[in-house]
Motif scaffolding. Structure first.
Motif, PDB file in Angstrom:
ATOM      1  N   ARG A  82      -2.339  -6.129   1.002  1.00 51.11           N
ATOM      2  CA  ARG A  82      -1.788  -7.195   1.402  1.00 51.11           C
ATOM      3  C   ARG A  82      -1.480  -7.608   2.867  1.00 51.11           C
ATOM      4  O   ARG A  82      -1.202  -8.255   3.557  1.00 51.11           O
ATOM      5  CB  ARG A  82      -0.330  -7.804   0.296  1.00 51.11           C
ATOM      6  CG  ARG A  82       0.267  -8.966   0.483  1.00 51.11           C
ATOM      7  CD  ARG A  82       1.421  -9.291  -0.401  1.00 51.11           C
ATOM      8  NE  ARG A  82       2.309  -9.330  -0.201  1.00 51.11           N
ATOM      9  CZ  ARG A  82       2.602 -10.072   0.747  1.00 51.11           C
ATOM     10  NH1 ARG A  82       3.333  -9.659   1.062  1.00 51.11           N
ATOM     11  NH2 ARG A  82       3.354 -12.019   0.426  1.00 51.11           N
ATOM     12  N   ASP A  83      -1.219  -5.811   3.240  1.00 50.18           N
ATOM     13  CA  ASP A  83      -0.181  -5.760   4.522  1.00 50.18           C
ATOM     14  C   ASP A  83      -0.516  -4.984   5.364  1.00 50.18           C
ATOM     15  O   ASP A  83      -0.474  -4.744   6.397  1.00 50.18           O
ATOM     16  CB  ASP A  83       1.377  -5.140   4.207  1.00 50.18           C
ATOM     17  CG  ASP A  83       2.132  -5.976   3.552  1.00 50.18           C
ATOM     18  OD1 ASP A  83       1.966  -7.165   4.063  1.00 50.18           O
ATOM     19  OD2 ASP A  83       3.121  -5.153   2.464  1.00 50.18           O
ATOM     20  N   ASP A  84      -2.434  -5.074   5.279  1.00 47.92           N
ATOM     21  CA  ASP A  84      -3.180  -4.716   6.255  1.00 47.92           C
ATOM     22  C   ASP A  84      -3.473  -5.595   6.614  1.00 47.92           C
ATOM     23  O   ASP A  84      -4.345  -6.586   6.739  1.00 47.92           O
ATOM     24  CB  ASP A  84      -4.418  -4.033   5.476  1.00 47.92           C
ATOM     25  CG  ASP A  84      -5.447  -2.796   6.504  1.00 47.92           C
ATOM     26  OD1 ASP A  84      -5.387  -3.333   7.441  1.00 47.92           O
ATOM     27  OD2 ASP A  84      -6.457  -2.455   6.104  1.00 47.92           O
ATOM     28  N   PRO A  85      -3.312  -5.386   8.985  1.00 53.88           N
ATOM     29  CA  PRO A  85      -3.867  -6.980   9.654  1.00 53.88           C
ATOM     30  C   PRO A  85      -5.170  -6.291  10.009  1.00 53.88           C
ATOM     31  O   PRO A  85      -5.652  -6.935  10.672  1.00 53.88           O
ATOM     32  CB  PRO A  85      -2.611  -5.824  10.734  1.00 53.88           C
ATOM     33  CG  PRO A  85      -2.644  -4.419  10.343  1.00 53.88           C
ATOM     34  CD  PRO A  85      -2.354  -3.657   9.110  1.00 53.88           C
ATOM     35  N   ASP A  86      -5.859  -5.804   9.161  1.00 52.41           N
ATOM     36  CA  ASP A  86      -7.028  -4.884   9.492  1.00 52.41           C
ATOM     37  C   ASP A  86      -7.871  -5.801   8.285  1.00 52.41           C
ATOM     38  O   ASP A  86      -9.099  -5.443   8.926  1.00 52.41           O
ATOM     39  CB  ASP A  86      -7.456  -3.841  10.215  1.00 52.41           C
ATOM     40  CG  ASP A  86      -6.455  -3.190  11.246  1.00 52.41           C
ATOM     41  OD1 ASP A  86      -6.916  -4.064  12.236  1.00 52.41           O
ATOM     42  OD2 ASP A  86      -6.756  -1.660  11.144  1.00 52.41           O
TER      43      ASP A  86
END
Length: 449
Positions: free
Chosen positions: A22-26
C-alpha cells in the motif's frame, strides 16, 4: 513502478496489501484475484472490488476471478503476481506460479518478516499445518488459562471480511449479539470465544486491529484461520498437525512454513489414528524441523447429556441422524468427517446420506466434493445458502441433527428438528495447555510485568 496482482481469498491478500504494497512508492496493485473453489458461496457477498476508502490512491481495486489471471496480466501490463492464499498444496502454488510466469510476470510470495506486525503486548499463536487440526480448541484453552491468571485477553482471528470491507476495517465481537448477521463460517470461529468471555478481533486492516488490542488488553492470542501465518509477531508459536492427515503435514502452504517456525508442535486426533499414522506425522515434522519439541494429544468429542429431555445415549442409539460438520474443514480442508460423525458412530446412530435431499447451493457443494460420505458441510456464506442448508436438513427429516460445528445451528436456522451440539476438546498426553503457555509465553509475560 511495479504493477502487481495479488492472488488471494479475501484474507492474507488484503493484509499483504496493507503491510507490504500500500505505501510502497515503487509498487501499484492493479487487481486482486480469488478462486471460486475456496470459500464456496463467497460470490454471494458481491465482493468485486477492494474499496477506495482503504487504498493508497483512493481508487477501488478490482477483484476478479483467478481464471482471468492471464488476461489481467496482459491487459494491465502486470510485472508481478503475489501469491496470498492459505491452505493450498505446494503443487497448487507452483501451478499458479507457472501461469504467472508464462503470462510474462514475476511470481512472488511475501514473507512473514515483511508483514508480521510487531506488538507491544505478548502474543500466543495457535497455528496448524492445515485447517481443521484443532487450533481453535488450543487457542480457546490458552485464552481461558490466561484469563484465569488475571490477564485481559484478546483473541485475534484471520479475517473473514464478507460484505462492506470499508466498514469492517476493525471488527470486534464481545457477545453472541455481536454475531448477528455474520456468515456461518465466522460464527463457527467466534462463538466459542465470546461464550467463554473472550473479546474477538478481526477485520481488514491489522495494523488498526493491533492498535485497538494493544490499547486495551494485556495479551493477544492469535487463532489463525486455515493454516495461516500469524499476522502478529508471536512470542510463542505452537503449531498443530493432524494424525488423520499425515501426508498433509509438510505438503501444504503456508503450513510447512508454520512448521519450520514453530516453537512446539502438537500432534492431534491420535485417538482416532493408527500408530503408523502418528509415526508418519512425527517423521515428517522431524524432516523439516529436527529440534522442535513434539507433544501428543487426543481430540475428545463430547455430546450433551440429554436430547429433548431424554438421555443422549437413549435418544441417539439407532436414531436417524444428520451429521453436519464444519464447512471449511470438509471442503478445502480435505477432511472426510468431523466430530458429528464420531459422535454418531459412538451411539450406533444411522447417518443419513444428505445427497438425495440437498437443494440449491448445498447440492452444488456435495457435487463439488463427491468423496464426502453421509456428512453435510455447514455452508452459510449468504442468506440464500443458509436457507438451502435449512431446507436440506428439513428434507432429510432426521430424528436428530448432530452439529459438529460450533456455530449453534439452532440459533441461525429455522428447522423443526432437535439439534445437538457436538464439541471437541484437546486432551494432551504429555503436558498441559497451561504448561505450554507458561513455557513458551511465560518469559514475555514476565517482561511485561
Amino acid at each position: 513502478m511495479r504493477r502487481v496482482v495479488i492472488a488471494g481469498a479475501a484474507g492474507r491478500d488484503f493484509h499483504d496489501y496493507h503491510q507490504h504494497y500500500r505505501d510502497d512508492p515503487d509498487a501499484r496493485v492493479v487487481a486482486f484475484t480469488r478462486a471460486a473453489g475456496q470459500n464456496l458461496g463467497e460470490a454471494d457477498a458481491d465482493l468485486d472490488a477492494f474499496p477506495g476508502e482503504l487504498t493508497a490512491t483512493g481508487d477501488p481495486i478490482p477483484i476478479v476471478p483467478e481464471a482471468d489471471l492471464e488476461r489481467v496480466v496482459g491487459e494491465a501490463n502486470v510485472d508481478e503476481v503475489a501469491f496470498a492464499y492459505s491452505d493450498v498444496s505446494h503443487e497448487h502454488v507452483m501451478h499458479v506460479a507457472s501461469r504467472a510466469l508464462a503470462a510474462g510476470a514475476d511470481f512472488h510470495v511475501v514473507g512473514p518478516d515483511d508483514v508480521s506486525l510487531p506488538c507491544e503486548i505478548p502474543v500466543f499463536a495457535a497455528d496448524a499445518v492445515r485447517t481443521g487440526c484443532g487450533k481453535s480448541a488450543l487457542a480457546k484453552a490458552a485464552a481461558d488459562h490466561l484469563q484465569e491468571e488475571g490477564f485481559d485477553v484478546a483473541v485475534v482471528r484471520e479475517p473473514m471480511p464478507y460484505g462492506d470491507l470499508a466498514e469492517r476495517r476493525v471488527d470486534r465481537y464481545d457477545s453472541r449479539a455481536d454475531l448477528e448477521g455474520l456468515t456461518l463460517e465466522e460464527r463457527e470461529e467466534y462463538r466459542p470465544h465470546v461464550d467463554a468471555g473472550h473479546t474477538v478481533f478481526a477485520g481488514v486492516d491489522y495494523a488498526a486491529v493491533r492498535d485497538a488490542v494493544e490499547a486495551e488488553f494485556d495479551v493477544a492470542v492469535w487463532d489463525g484461520g486455515n493454516n495461516e501465518l500469524p499476522f502478529l509477531d508471536p512470542d510463542a508459536h505452537v503449531v498443530l498437525a493432524d494424525a488423520l492427515r499425515p501426508t498433509a503435514t509438510d505438503t501444504f502452504h503456508p503450513g510447512e512454513t508454520n512448521l519450520r517456525l514453530a516453537d512446539a508442535v502438537l500432534v492431534t486426533k491420535e485417538n482416532s489414528a493408527s500408530d503408523d499414522a502418528v509415526a508418519d506425522v512425527v517423521d515428517r515434522v522431524r524432516g523439516v524441523n529436527s529440534a522442535v519439541p513434539i507433544y501428543h494429544a487426543d481430540s475428545v468429542v463430547t455430546v450433551g447429556d440429554t436430547v429433548d429431555g431424554e438421555p443422549a445415549a437413549d435418544a441417539l442409539e439407532n436414531a436417524r441422524v444428520l451429521a453436519v460438520e464444519d464447512g471449511p474443514t470438509l471442503t478445502h480442508g480435505d477432511a472426510d468427517y468431523g466430530a458429528a460423525t464420531v459422535a454418531a458412530d459412538r451411539y450406533d446412530a444411522d447417518r443419513i446420506d444428505p445427497r438425495p435431499h440437498a437443494v440449491g447451493s448445498l447440492a452444488d457443494v456435495l457435487d463439488e466434493y463427491p468423496r464426502l460420505d453421509c456428512v453435510l458441510p455447514a455452508m452459510g456464506y449468504s442468506e440464500r445458502q443458509r436457507a438451502d442448508l435449512a431446507d436440506t436438513i428439513e428434507h432429510a427429516d432426521p430424528d436428530v441433527v448432530l452439529a459438529g460445528t460450533p456455530v449453534a445451528l439452532d440459533e441461525v436456522l429455522d428447522v423443526d428438528v432437535p439439534v445437538v451440539d457436538v464439541d471437541t476438546e484437546l486432551d494432551i498426553h504429555d503436558t498441559a495447555v497451561e504448561t505450554l503457555v507458561e513455557r513458551y509465553l511465560g518469559p514475555s509475560l514476565s517482561k511485561q510485568a
